[in-house]
Design an enzyme around this catalytic site. Sequence first.
Site, short mmCIF file in Angstrom:
data_model
loop_
_atom_site.label_atom_id
_atom_site.label_comp_id
_atom_site.label_asym_id
_atom_site.label_seq_id
_atom_site.Cartn_x
_atom_site.Cartn_y
_atom_site.Cartn_z
N GLY A 1 0.83 -1.21 0.00
CA GLY A 1 0.00 0.00 0.00
C GLY A 1 0.86 1.25 0.00
NE ARG B 1 -5.20 5.85 -0.99
CZ ARG B 1 -5.89 4.90 -1.63
NH1 ARG B 1 -5.76 4.76 -2.93
NH2 ARG B 1 -6.73 4.12 -0.97
CB THR C 1 -5.24 -1.99 -5.89
OG1 THR C 1 -5.46 -0.59 -6.04
CG2 THR C 1 -5.40 -2.37 -4.44
CG ASN D 1 0.76 1.31 4.87
OD1 ASN D 1 0.48 2.03 5.81
ND2 ASN D 1 0.32 1.56 3.63
CB SER E 1 -5.63 1.15 13.83
OG SER E 1 -6.53 2.20 14.19
CE1 TYR F 1 -8.82 0.07 9.66
CE2 TYR F 1 -9.01 1.15 11.79
CZ TYR F 1 -8.33 0.95 10.60
OH TYR F 1 -7.15 1.62 10.36
CB ALA G 1 -12.70 -7.66 14.23
CE LYS H 1 -5.65 -1.58 10.56
NZ LYS H 1 -4.48 -1.76 9.68
CB ILE I 1 -2.51 9.56 10.05
CG1 ILE I 1 -2.00 8.83 11.30
CG2 ILE I 1 -1.35 10.08 9.21
CD1 ILE I 1 -1.24 9.69 12.31
P1 NAI Z 1 -5.02 5.01 2.28
O1 NAI Z 1 -6.42 4.61 1.97
O2 NAI Z 1 -4.62 6.44 2.07
O3 NAI Z 1 -3.99 4.06 1.49
C1 NAI Z 1 -4.16 2.67 1.59
C2 NAI Z 1 -3.13 1.92 0.78
O4 NAI Z 1 -3.52 0.54 0.81
C3 NAI Z 1 -3.08 2.35 -0.68
O5 NAI Z 1 -1.74 2.35 -1.13
C4 NAI Z 1 -3.87 1.26 -1.40
O6 NAI Z 1 -3.34 0.98 -2.69
C5 NAI Z 1 -3.66 0.05 -0.50
N1 NAI Z 1 -4.82 -0.82 -0.58
C6 NAI Z 1 -6.12 -0.48 -0.37
N2 NAI Z 1 -6.92 -1.53 -0.65
C7 NAI Z 1 -6.11 -2.53 -1.04
C8 NAI Z 1 -6.34 -3.86 -1.49
N3 NAI Z 1 -7.57 -4.36 -1.62
N4 NAI Z 1 -5.28 -4.62 -1.84
C9 NAI Z 1 -4.02 -4.13 -1.76
N5 NAI Z 1 -3.73 -2.88 -1.35
C10 NAI Z 1 -4.77 -2.08 -1.00
O7 NAI Z 1 -4.75 4.56 3.79
P2 NAI Z 1 -3.86 5.18 4.96
O8 NAI Z 1 -4.70 6.10 5.74
O9 NAI Z 1 -2.55 5.63 4.43
O10 NAI Z 1 -3.66 3.87 5.88
C11 NAI Z 1 -2.54 3.02 5.77
C12 NAI Z 1 -2.58 2.03 6.92
O11 NAI Z 1 -2.60 2.74 8.15
C13 NAI Z 1 -3.81 1.13 6.94
O12 NAI Z 1 -3.44 -0.15 7.38
C14 NAI Z 1 -4.71 1.80 7.94
O13 NAI Z 1 -5.61 0.89 8.52
C15 NAI Z 1 -3.69 2.31 8.93
N6 NAI Z 1 -4.15 3.42 9.76
C16 NAI Z 1 -4.49 4.63 9.21
C17 NAI Z 1 -4.88 5.67 10.03
C18 NAI Z 1 -5.26 6.99 9.50
O14 NAI Z 1 -5.65 7.86 10.29
N7 NAI Z 1 -5.15 7.25 8.21
C19 NAI Z 1 -4.96 5.50 11.48
C20 NAI Z 1 -4.59 4.21 11.96
C21 NAI Z 1 -4.19 3.22 11.11
#
Ligand code: NAI
Length: 239
Positions: A14, A17, A39, A80, A132, A145, A147, A149, A178
Site C-alpha cells: 500500500g 499514497r 492495487t 501497511n 491502529s 476494523y 476486529a 487491527k 493521520i
Molecule cells: P489510504 O487509503 O490512504 O492508502 C491505503 C493503501 O492501501 C493504498 O496504497 C492502497 O493501494 C492500499 N490498498 C487499499 N486496498 C487494497 C487492497 N484491496 N489490496 C491491496 N492494497 C490495497 O490509507 P492510509 O490512511 O494511508 O492507511 C494506511 C494504513 O494505516 C492502513 O493499514 C490503515 O488501517 C492504517 N491506519 C491509518 C490511520 C489513518 O488515520 N489514516 C490511522 C490508523 C491506522
Amino acid sequence: MTQPLSGKSALVTGGTRGIGRAIAERLAADGARVTVTGTRPGGDAPGGGAYLACDFLDVRATAAFAEDVARLDPDILVNNAGINRIAPFAEIDPADFAAIQQVNVTAPMMLCRAVVPGMRARGGGRIVNIASIWGVISKAQRASYSASKFAVDGMTKALAAEVAADGILANCVAPGFIDTEMTRTVLGEAGMAELAAQVPMKRVGKPAEIAALVAWLTGPENTYISGQTIVIDGGFTNV
Ligand code: NAI
C-alpha cells in the site's frame, strides 16, 4: 555518512499514497531499495524502486503474490495496506467484514510467512505491521476494523515470539488520526476538525511522523524492541 538502511531491501504494501507512501519515501531516503505495492498496474516507487500490483481482496492473487515476495526476499517488510468500512453493528455486511479481515489480517499474515524463511537464513530481519489505535481501544461502528487491527496485534506478538531467536524483530505501529485519503473519506472535513480538537496535541498526525517511527523500528538502532505495539497518536488514547 552511511545511510542507516544502505544495503537493505524493503517491501512496503500500500505504498501508493498516505502512510505507506511516506514510509516508502523515508526508507528510500534512509538508503533502502524499496519495492511498493498498490492495487493498480503501473505505479511507481520512490528512489526508482520497483512497483508491484496486487489486490489483497483477491485470495488467489494474494497467494501468488506471496510466492513472489518470498523470491524478492526483503530484509524489511512493512505491511501497511489496509481498508476500513464503518457501520453500525446491526448493519455489518458479513461480506464487508470478511473483506476487511482479508486485506488487513490475512494478506499481512501471508506476507510475514513468505519473508520469514529468507530472514531466518540471513540471521535477521525487521517486520512492522501497521495496526491502529482501534486495535488498542475501540469506538462505535468500528467493529469490523477493530476486529482486524486487534488481530494484527495478536498475530504480530505470536510471530515475534517465534522468530526472535532468529534475529527477526516484529512490531506493530498503531497510528491515531493521520491526515490521509482514508481518514478524509471516512470522516470528511468537518469530522477531521472535530477530531483534531479531541487530540491532546490539538492536531491530526502526518504520514511522515508514522514513517519516522517505522524507519527507526526497522533500522539498525532497534536491536531489542520486538512484539510491541507502539501507539503514535498525539496522546489521544490516554484521554
Ligand atoms: P489510504 O487509503 O490512504 O492508502 C491505503 C493503501 O492501501 C493504498 O496504497 C492502497 O493501494 C492500499 N490498498 C487499499 N486496498 C487494497 C487492497 N484491496 N489490496 C491491496 N492494497 C490495497 O490509507 P492510509 O490512511 O494511508 O492507511 C494506511 C494504513 O494505516 C492502513 O493499514 C490503515 O488501517 C492504517 N491506519 C491509518 C490511520 C489513518 O488515520 N489514516 C490511522 C490508523 C491506522
